[in-house]
Design a protein around this motif. Sequence first.
Motif, short mmCIF file in Angstrom:
data_model
loop_
_atom_site.label_atom_id
_atom_site.label_comp_id
_atom_site.label_asym_id
_atom_site.label_seq_id
_atom_site.Cartn_x
_atom_site.Cartn_y
_atom_site.Cartn_z
N LYS A 105 0.81 -1.22 0.00
CA LYS A 105 0.00 0.00 0.00
C LYS A 105 0.84 1.27 0.00
N PRO A 112 -2.63 4.64 0.26
CA PRO A 112 -2.95 3.61 1.26
C PRO A 112 -4.38 3.70 1.81
N HIS A 113 -5.05 4.84 1.58
CA HIS A 113 -6.42 5.01 2.08
C HIS A 113 -7.47 4.69 1.01
N THR A 140 -3.66 0.90 6.81
CA THR A 140 -2.88 1.42 5.69
C THR A 140 -1.55 0.69 5.50
#
Length: 150
Positions: A105, A112-113, A140
């Motif tokens: 991620k 990552p979100h 995340t």
Amino acid sequence: SSLYFLSLCMLFVYIYFSFCCYISVSCFCFFFFLMIRRPPRSTLSSSSAASDVYKRQDDLFSPEGAEMHVKDVRLFCAPDEILNYWDLLARALMRNMLVLGWIRKHDSGVDPHDSTTWIPVLNPPNKDEKLVWTGCPDSTGDVLICISED
């Protein structure tokens, strides 16, 4: 005299068939022994290793519940540790898990979100490549795709 000749013939037939049976039983026992004997020492170590692999496969792929899971990378390494696939696989095998791939991620171009930007990698093409693994307490962090019992 004919009775004597008949009994002699019967004795000859008895001895002949007994000898034939003895030979056939002896051959059967010899070939049976060849089939059940242990393999030579040179092949024993490789067959033992193969046996261990089959036992592990039986554990992982049994119908009792080996399933695919997404596991936090922090189960297998420290934050920002640099490992390749083989290192992760060795650590997962100690937990009776099999690593199939990952979702990183924190690679470039990945938010990552935002799960739509995550790219799962199964059977990584370059298993020797060392990568930095980011573990985060929230969702995340990098994750591994594993087959495990839980």
